[in-house]
Motif scaffolding. Sequence first.
Motif, short mmCIF file in Angstrom:
data_model
loop_
_atom_site.label_atom_id
_atom_site.label_comp_id
_atom_site.label_asym_id
_atom_site.label_seq_id
_atom_site.Cartn_x
_atom_site.Cartn_y
_atom_site.Cartn_z
N ASP A 222 26.70 33.93 30.92
CA ASP A 222 27.00 32.58 31.38
C ASP A 222 27.05 32.55 32.91
N TRP A 223 26.61 31.42 33.51
CA TRP A 223 26.56 31.37 34.98
C TRP A 223 27.94 31.49 35.59
N ARG A 224 28.97 31.00 34.86
CA ARG A 224 30.34 31.10 35.40
C ARG A 224 30.78 32.56 35.45
N SER A 225 30.47 33.31 34.39
CA SER A 225 30.85 34.73 34.38
C SER A 225 30.19 35.44 35.54
N ILE A 226 28.88 35.13 35.76
CA ILE A 226 28.14 35.83 36.81
C ILE A 226 28.70 35.46 38.19
N THR A 227 28.90 34.14 38.42
CA THR A 227 29.36 33.71 39.76
C THR A 227 30.74 34.26 40.07
N PHE A 228 31.70 34.00 39.15
CA PHE A 228 33.07 34.45 39.43
C PHE A 228 33.16 35.97 39.45
N GLY A 229 32.38 36.61 38.55
CA GLY A 229 32.38 38.07 38.52
C GLY A 229 31.86 38.65 39.82
N ALA A 230 30.74 38.06 40.33
CA ALA A 230 30.15 38.57 41.57
C ALA A 230 31.12 38.37 42.74
N LEU A 231 31.70 37.17 42.84
CA LEU A 231 32.63 36.92 43.95
C LEU A 231 33.85 37.83 43.86
N GLY A 232 34.37 37.96 42.61
CA GLY A 232 35.54 38.83 42.41
C GLY A 232 35.23 40.26 42.78
N ALA A 233 34.02 40.72 42.40
CA ALA A 233 33.65 42.10 42.72
C ALA A 233 33.57 42.29 44.23
N LEU A 234 33.01 41.29 44.94
CA LEU A 234 32.91 41.40 46.40
C LEU A 234 34.30 41.45 47.03
N PHE A 235 35.21 40.60 46.53
CA PHE A 235 36.56 40.63 47.08
C PHE A 235 37.24 41.96 46.77
N TYR A 236 36.97 42.50 45.55
CA TYR A 236 37.59 43.77 45.15
C TYR A 236 37.08 44.90 46.04
N LEU A 237 35.74 44.96 46.20
CA LEU A 237 35.18 46.03 47.04
C LEU A 237 35.59 45.84 48.50
N GLY A 238 35.61 44.59 48.93
CA GLY A 238 36.03 44.30 50.30
C GLY A 238 37.46 44.75 50.54
N ASN A 239 38.29 44.60 49.51
CA ASN A 239 39.69 45.01 49.63
C ASN A 239 39.81 46.53 49.76
N ILE A 240 38.93 47.27 49.02
CA ILE A 240 38.95 48.73 49.16
C ILE A 240 38.45 49.13 50.55
N TYR A 241 37.34 48.50 50.96
CA TYR A 241 36.75 48.78 52.28
C TYR A 241 37.76 48.47 53.38
N GLY A 242 38.41 47.30 53.25
CA GLY A 242 39.39 46.89 54.27
C GLY A 242 40.60 47.80 54.29
N SER A 243 41.03 48.26 53.09
CA SER A 243 42.21 49.13 53.04
C SER A 243 41.93 50.45 53.77
N TYR A 244 40.67 50.94 53.60
CA TYR A 244 40.30 52.19 54.24
C TYR A 244 40.48 52.08 55.75
N PHE A 245 40.06 50.92 56.32
CA PHE A 245 40.16 50.76 57.77
C PHE A 245 41.51 50.22 58.20
N SER A 246 42.26 49.65 57.22
CA SER A 246 43.51 49.00 57.63
C SER A 246 44.54 50.00 58.14
N VAL A 247 44.46 51.25 57.64
CA VAL A 247 45.41 52.25 58.13
C VAL A 247 45.28 52.37 59.65
N GLU A 248 44.01 52.51 60.09
CA GLU A 248 43.75 52.63 61.52
C GLU A 248 44.12 51.36 62.27
N ARG A 249 43.74 50.20 61.68
CA ARG A 249 43.98 48.93 62.36
C ARG A 249 45.47 48.65 62.49
N ILE A 250 46.18 48.86 61.36
CA ILE A 250 47.61 48.56 61.38
C ILE A 250 48.33 49.56 62.29
#
Lengths: 187, 396
Positions: free
Chosen positions: B343-371
Amino acid sequence: MRSIPAEERCALLHEKALANHLAGNSESAATYLDEAFALDSLSGNMLLSSLIYNECYRFNDGLRCIRRHLRTTGADARTYRDVANLYEKTPRRHSENTALVLSIIPGLGHFYNGAWEEGALSLALNGIVITFGAAQAAGKMFVSAILGAGIPLTYTYMGGNSRAVELVEERNTAKISEFNFKLISLL
Amino acid sequence: MHRALKVILAVAIALSATGRTALLAQPEHWPDSGSLYIRATDAIARQTGAGRSFSPASNYYLPAAVSRFGIIGGILSTFDRINRSGRIGMAAQNDSFRDPSDHRLHEGFEAYSFKSITEAGRQPIHIEIPPVAPGRSNAGSDWSFINYLLESGMKRDAAAILFQDGIYAPSDTLSYLRGLTAYYLKDFGTASYYLGSVGQTSPLFDQAFFHSTASLMELGCNAQSIALLEGYNGARNDLKRLQLEAASLMEDDFSGYLNYSGSASEATSYSVMQAEQSLARIYSDRTAAKEKKPWIAATDSAIIPGLGKVYAGNLSEGIASFLVVGSFGAVTAECISKKGCGDWRSITFGALGALFYLGNIYGSYFSVERINTYTHEAQNQAIMYNIHVPLRSVLR
C-alpha cells in the motif's frame, strides 16, 4: 527633567521621537511627539512629525503637522490641494485579531491581507492533511488518522494562523510606506 | 503496488529535476534563494512555522550537505537536523548559543563531522605586548573622574576621553585606564595591549597584569597567558594560582591543572575560594565527559531510538527522536497490518520513518562530539566568568 526649561525639554522630546522613529519604534515616537506638542504646538520638524503620525495611522495629527509644514515653507495652492486629496484616500489599518478570527478557516486570514498564493497554499496543505485524516478514520485506521494526520495538522493549521498575523504586520508597514512615499513625492 | 511505486518514482524524478541545480551546489556556496526548490520549500516552511530553529534552515542545508557528505550522509544528517529542530528537540538547548539577532542556532557542517567547533571558530592569536618605556610618570589628574565614569557604566564616554590624542601625557596610569576601559567594553585585544604595557614599578601593576592575562585568555591565547603568569613574582599569589588553573583547564591540560591546584590554597578572599571550587567542579565534569564513545551512542540509538542522545547528554533530543520514530513506526505498523506492504501509505510512512530512524543513529554517532563541544564552550564561558568576578571584587 523638571529643572530643564520648556524649550529644551521640547527639543529633547523631539530628539527622542526621532531616535525612536529611526529605531523603527513609531508608536513610542508618536507618544514623545504628543508630549512635545502638549508643551509647544509650533516647534519641531513638522514634516518628520507628520511621517511619524502617519506610520501610526493617526492621519488627523499627520495632516495637522503637514499643513503646518506647508505653511512654514510657503507652498503653493496646488500642493495644498494635492496633499488634501492624498489624505482623502488614507490606507486602512488591518487588525491582527481580524486575521486571527478569519484564520479559523485556513487561508482566509491570508486572503484578508491580499496574499492570494500563500492563502491558497495554506488552504491546500490543510485540505490535504484533513482529507487524508478523514479517509483514514473512515477506513478505521485510527492510529494513522491521529498520528499521521493530527500531528501534521497542528503544524499546518497553527503555522497558517501565525503566518496570517505576520502578514498583517507586513501589509500595514508596506501600505503606510507607500503612503508616506507618495506624500514626500508631492512636496 | 506497481501503481504506488510508479507514483513515488514520478514524484522523485520531478523533485530531482527541480532540485538538481540545488543538489549540485558547492558546500561553500549555499543554494541560490531564487531557485524553484528553495522557493517551494520556503513557501511550505512559512505556512507551517518550520525552519526557525537553525540557520541555515534545513532546506538550504540539504543540497549543500549532499555535496559535502555524499547522498547518504547528507540526507541522514538533514533528517536528524529536522528532528532536532522541533520544539521538543530544542527544549534543552542552551539559549546563549543562539544568535541574539534572529534567535536561531547558527550551525553548519561542523555538527556532523569530527572537527571540533572550537578549533574551527577560534584561531590562536599572538598579541605583541610592547616593552615598557623607561621614565614614565604615574600621574593621574582625572583618576577619580574616569573611575566614576567606569563605575556608573559610562564606558564609551570614558573611552572617548581616554583614547583622544593630546589630552593626557603618556603614563602607566593612562595605559592602565585605557586598558581597563577597553576590558569593560569587551575589546580584549586593545585591553591586553595597554594593560600589558603598565610597568612593574607602578602601583597599578597587579591590577593591570591580572586584567591583561584575563583578556589574553578571552582571546584564546592561553599558552601566552600561562607563560606570563609563571613569570609573575608579586604579592597576589592567589590570583596567579586561580588564573593558571583556569588557563590550563581551557587548554585541556589536566596534568597542568592538577599541578597548579595540588598545593594548599592561598585564597584570602571568598570570591577566589568560590572560583577555585567552581573550577574543580568543571575539571571533574570535563574528565568525566571525555569517556563517552560515539559508537556506543549509535548502538544505543539503534536499539531504542533516541537513547544514544540521552547517553551523549541531551535528553530533549533523545525524547524528540523517540517520539518521531515511534509515531512513524506505529503508523507504518497499522498500515502494513491492515493494508499490506504494497500500500502507498505503508511505503511512504515506512520510508520516512526509516530515514528518521537512520538519521537518528547517524546523528547520535556525531552528537557525542557535538554535545561535548557545546558543553566545552559552556564550561569555557563558566571558567571565564570565574576569572572576571574575582578580578572585580579583589582588585578594586
